[in-house]
Design a protein around this motif. Structure first.
Motif, PDB file in Angstrom:
ATOM      1  N   UNK A  31       0.595  -0.977   0.088  1.00  0.00           N
ATOM      2  CA  UNK A  31      -0.165  -0.348   0.137  1.00  0.00           C
ATOM      3  C   UNK A  31       1.069   1.016  -0.111  1.00  0.00           C
ATOM      4  N   UNK A  32       2.059   0.508   0.650  1.00  0.00           N
ATOM      5  CA  UNK A  32       3.395   2.370   0.817  1.00  0.00           C
ATOM      6  C   UNK A  32       3.405   2.449  -0.980  1.00  0.00           C
ATOM      7  N   UNK A  33       3.724   1.368  -0.794  1.00  0.00           N
ATOM      8  CA  UNK A  33       4.792   1.616  -1.845  1.00  0.00           C
ATOM      9  C   UNK A  33       3.536   1.881  -3.723  1.00  0.00           C
ATOM     10  N   UNK A  34       2.699   1.408  -4.035  1.00  0.00           N
ATOM     11  CA  UNK A  34       1.594   1.995  -4.371  1.00  0.00           C
ATOM     12  C   UNK A  34       0.849   3.072  -4.844  1.00  0.00           C
ATOM     13  N   UNK A  35       0.498   3.750  -2.968  1.00  0.00           N
ATOM     14  CA  UNK A  35       0.170   5.067  -2.869  1.00  0.00           C
ATOM     15  C   UNK A  35       1.334   6.128  -3.062  1.00  0.00           C
ATOM     16  N   UNK A  36       3.032   5.427  -2.380  1.00  0.00           N
ATOM     17  CA  UNK A  36       3.691   6.716  -2.943  1.00  0.00           C
ATOM     18  C   UNK A  36       3.859   6.923  -4.716  1.00  0.00           C
TER      19      UNK A  36
END
Length: 63
Positions: A31-36
Protein backbone atom coordinates in the motif's frame (compact mmCIF):
# COMPACT_ATOMS: atom_id res chain seq x y z
CA UNK A 1 -22.51 -40.03 28.89
CA UNK A 2 -21.68 -36.67 27.39
CA UNK A 3 -18.27 -36.87 25.75
CA UNK A 4 -16.53 -33.82 24.41
CA UNK A 5 -15.22 -34.10 20.92
CA UNK A 6 -11.87 -32.47 20.36
CA UNK A 7 -11.14 -31.02 16.98
CA UNK A 8 -7.58 -31.22 15.69
CA UNK A 9 -6.60 -27.95 14.09
CA UNK A 10 -5.01 -28.14 10.69
CA UNK A 11 -3.04 -24.94 11.32
CA UNK A 12 -2.01 -24.17 14.92
CA UNK A 13 -3.06 -20.88 16.49
CA UNK A 14 0.50 -19.50 16.66
CA UNK A 15 0.95 -20.21 12.95
CA UNK A 16 -2.28 -18.36 12.18
CA UNK A 17 -1.03 -15.34 14.09
CA UNK A 18 2.25 -15.39 12.17
CA UNK A 19 0.38 -15.63 8.86
CA UNK A 20 -1.86 -12.69 9.79
CA UNK A 21 1.16 -10.63 10.87
CA UNK A 22 2.99 -11.46 7.64
CA UNK A 23 -0.04 -10.54 5.51
CA UNK A 24 -0.43 -7.28 7.45
CA UNK A 25 3.19 -6.31 6.77
CA UNK A 26 2.93 -7.26 3.08
CA UNK A 27 -0.31 -5.32 2.59
CA UNK A 28 1.03 -2.26 4.42
CA UNK A 29 4.25 -2.26 2.38
CA UNK A 30 2.48 -2.73 -0.93
CA UNK A 31 0.00 0.00 0.00
CA UNK A 32 2.84 2.40 0.77
CA UNK A 33 4.61 1.62 -2.50
CA UNK A 34 1.46 1.90 -4.62
CA UNK A 35 0.27 5.02 -2.83
CA UNK A 36 3.63 6.78 -3.10
CA UNK A 37 4.04 5.94 -6.78
CA UNK A 38 0.45 6.64 -7.92
CA UNK A 39 -0.74 9.45 -5.63
CA UNK A 40 2.66 10.93 -4.82
CA UNK A 41 3.97 10.51 -8.37
CA UNK A 42 7.33 9.37 -7.03
CA UNK A 43 9.40 6.28 -7.56
CA UNK A 44 7.61 3.45 -5.79
CA UNK A 45 10.47 1.87 -3.88
CA UNK A 46 11.74 5.28 -2.73
CA UNK A 47 9.22 5.16 0.14
CA UNK A 48 11.19 2.31 1.70
CA UNK A 49 14.28 4.53 2.20
CA UNK A 50 14.88 6.21 5.56
CA UNK A 51 15.73 9.57 3.92
CA UNK A 52 12.26 9.79 2.42
CA UNK A 53 10.66 9.34 5.85
CA UNK A 54 12.91 12.05 7.32
CA UNK A 55 11.87 14.45 4.55
CA UNK A 56 8.20 13.63 5.10
CA UNK A 57 8.55 14.21 8.83
CA UNK A 58 10.28 17.53 8.29
CA UNK A 59 7.58 18.57 5.81
CA UNK A 60 4.77 17.68 8.21
CA UNK A 61 6.39 19.22 11.29
CA UNK A 62 7.32 22.39 9.41
CA UNK A 63 11.02 22.05 10.14
Amino acid sequence: MNQKEYRTRLIPMWMRLLIVLFLLIVSMTSGLVIGYSVIGEGEGLQILHWDTWQQLYQYISGG
